[in-house]
Write a protein that holds these residues in place. Structure first.
Motif, PDB file in Angstrom:
ATOM      1  N   ALA A 129      56.551  18.941  42.360  1.00 49.37           N
ATOM      2  CA  ALA A 129      57.531  19.955  41.977  1.00 49.37           C
ATOM      3  C   ALA A 129      57.699  19.984  40.470  1.00 49.37           C
ATOM      4  N   ILE A 130      58.126  21.131  39.965  1.00 51.43           N
ATOM      5  CA  ILE A 130      58.537  21.263  38.573  1.00 51.43           C
ATOM      6  C   ILE A 130      59.808  22.093  38.532  1.00 51.43           C
ATOM      7  N   ARG A 154      55.017  10.824  49.510  1.00 55.55           N
ATOM      8  CA  ARG A 154      55.064  10.594  48.062  1.00 55.55           C
ATOM      9  C   ARG A 154      55.190  11.918  47.337  1.00 55.55           C
ATOM     10  N   MET A 155      55.947  11.906  46.243  1.00 55.46           N
ATOM     11  CA  MET A 155      56.167  13.128  45.481  1.00 55.46           C
ATOM     12  C   MET A 155      56.171  12.833  43.992  1.00 55.46           C
ATOM     13  N   HIS A 156      55.743  13.819  43.222  1.00 53.82           N
ATOM     14  CA  HIS A 156      55.879  13.803  41.769  1.00 53.82           C
ATOM     15  C   HIS A 156      56.882  14.890  41.413  1.00 53.82           C
ATOM     16  N   LEU A 157      58.038  14.456  40.915  1.00 52.02           N
ATOM     17  CA  LEU A 157      59.150  15.367  40.660  1.00 52.02           C
ATOM     18  C   LEU A 157      59.518  15.326  39.180  1.00 52.02           C
ATOM     19  N   VAL A 207      58.664   5.603  39.780  1.00 55.54           N
ATOM     20  CA  VAL A 207      57.782   5.283  38.655  1.00 55.54           C
ATOM     21  C   VAL A 207      57.762   6.487  37.717  1.00 55.54           C
ATOM     22  N   ASP A 208      58.237   6.306  36.494  1.00 57.89           N
ATOM     23  CA  ASP A 208      58.205   7.387  35.504  1.00 57.89           C
ATOM     24  C   ASP A 208      56.817   7.483  34.877  1.00 57.89           C
ATOM     25  N   TRP A 209      56.345   8.711  34.678  1.00 52.93           N
ATOM     26  CA  TRP A 209      55.081   8.927  33.982  1.00 52.93           C
ATOM     27  C   TRP A 209      55.111  10.297  33.326  1.00 52.93           C
ATOM     28  N   GLU A 210      54.115  10.564  32.485  1.00 47.44           N
ATOM     29  CA  GLU A 210      54.060  11.835  31.772  1.00 47.44           C
ATOM     30  C   GLU A 210      52.699  12.481  31.968  1.00 47.44           C
ATOM     31  N   PHE A 211      52.720  13.776  32.218  1.00 49.10           N
ATOM     32  CA  PHE A 211      51.505  14.583  32.277  1.00 49.10           C
ATOM     33  C   PHE A 211      51.344  15.248  30.912  1.00 49.10           C
ATOM     34  N   HIS A 212      50.295  14.880  30.194  1.00 48.62           N
ATOM     35  CA  HIS A 212      50.000  15.476  28.896  1.00 48.62           C
ATOM     36  C   HIS A 212      48.809  16.416  29.052  1.00 48.62           C
ATOM     37  N   TRP A 213      48.781  17.485  28.282  1.00 52.18           N
ATOM     38  CA  TRP A 213      47.619  18.366  28.353  1.00 52.18           C
ATOM     39  C   TRP A 213      47.323  18.994  26.999  1.00 52.18           C
ATOM     40  N   THR A 214      46.078  19.491  26.885  1.00 52.05           N
ATOM     41  CA  THR A 214      45.628  20.146  25.666  1.00 52.05           C
ATOM     42  C   THR A 214      44.696  21.295  26.021  1.00 52.05           C
ATOM     43  N   THR A 240      58.648  11.837  37.575  1.00 48.23           N
ATOM     44  CA  THR A 240      58.915  10.587  38.287  1.00 48.23           C
ATOM     45  C   THR A 240      58.171  10.636  39.617  1.00 48.23           C
ATOM     46  N   ALA A 241      57.356   9.625  39.864  1.00 49.98           N
ATOM     47  CA  ALA A 241      56.694   9.497  41.157  1.00 49.98           C
ATOM     48  C   ALA A 241      57.620   8.714  42.091  1.00 49.98           C
ATOM     49  N   ILE A 242      57.871   9.254  43.269  1.00 42.47           N
ATOM     50  CA  ILE A 242      58.743   8.578  44.223  1.00 42.47           C
ATOM     51  C   ILE A 242      58.068   8.483  45.581  1.00 42.47           C
ATOM     52  N   ARG A 243      58.531   7.526  46.357  1.00 44.77           N
ATOM     53  CA  ARG A 243      58.122   7.420  47.762  1.00 44.77           C
ATOM     54  C   ARG A 243      59.389   7.409  48.607  1.00 44.77           C
ATOM     55  N   LEU A 244      59.446   8.294  49.564  1.00 43.39           N
ATOM     56  CA  LEU A 244      60.606   8.362  50.432  1.00 43.39           C
ATOM     57  C   LEU A 244      60.647   7.152  51.363  1.00 43.39           C
TER      58      LEU A 244
END
Length: 246
Positions: free
Chosen positions: A57-58, A82-85, A103-110, A241-245
């Motif tokens: 989701a975004i 599992r979800m990336h929110l 788990v926090d993470w970042e999607f970077h792009w160029t 944030t990656a989460i697991r229910l």
């Protein structure tokens, strides 16, 4: 409960609702059936079965959590999914969802070609003959990575050799219509010599020849890697944030 006018029934409609965001383009492959939901600027889509159980989701956090809670109540989302929110405060999610993992993470792009790096010409595409050396390097230099030599998500591996020794490697895990770098690592005794920059630049250049956008993921606490990626043009960022229910 999700009502009918909040449902989205194909990839094109999900992309339109999400403003053609690169993270969505990467998450959903063209030609694969897709189903999603939108609410107050938030967009959530279910992952196809071959990607496992879950959703991405975004958008604004509050309506994303509302969609998630409604889908849990409807039985669409269940424990172990599992979800990336969008970046979540665990306390905010705790009252809405049962979550076992954050788990926090970042999607970077160029979308721009990186500046040329010393030793970039040493970056080569690896072959099946490199598998034993690749496995040994990943085990030594990045044992916690989920991107490994036998990972079916990997399209190609790239690397740098020092003589006959493999000293740096990275995976092409492109999906959808966005290139994606993963598992980037350098042997511990070779760090600080610019090999990470050379590998990242060389792979980015190769993937930009086939895609208009290239992305990668990084943990926010890895400040050195974040600085490197920004220097090489990965200046657009989505905090997740990656989460697991549970």
């Amino acid at each position: 409960m999700i009502i009918d006018d909040q449902a989205i029934h194909d990839r094109a409609a999900i992309l339109a609702a999400a403003g053609d965001h690169p993270f969505v383009r990467h998450s959903l492959s063209p030609g694969v059936p897709a189903h999603g939901y939108r609410r107050d600027g938030a967009v959530l889509w279910l992952l196809p079965p071959e990607r496992g159980l879950g959703a991405d989701a975004i958008g604004p956090v509050e309506p994303v959590l509302e969609i998630c809670a409604a889908l849990v109540a409807d039985g669409v989302l269940r424990p172990e999914h599992r979800m990336h929110l969008p970046r979540l405060d665990p306390a905010l999610a705790a009252g809405r969802l049962g979550v076992d993992e954050f788990v926090d993470w970042e999607f970077h792009w160029t979308t721009v070609t990186p500046p040329a790096q010393p030793d970039e010409q040493r970056v080569v595409r690896l072959t099946d003959a490199d598998r034993p050396a690749l496995a040994a390097l990943v085990d030594e230099a990045f044992p916690t990575t989920t991107t490994r030599p036998d990972d079916p998500r990997v399209l190609d591996w790239y690397g740098i050799r020092d003589g006959g020794r493999l000293v740096a490697c990275g995976a092409d895990r492109s999906r959808g219509d966005v290139g994606f770098l993963a598992g980037l690592t350098v042997a511990p005794d070779q760090r600080g010599r610019g090999l990470g920059a050379a590998l990242t630049a060389g792979m980015t250049r190769a993937l930009l020849a086939r895609h208009d956008t290239v992305g990668l993921g990084v943990y926010p606490h890895n400040v050195q890697a974040v600085r490197l990626y920004r220097r090489l043009g990965f200046t657009d960022t989505l905090s997740l944030t990656a989460i697991r229910l549970g």
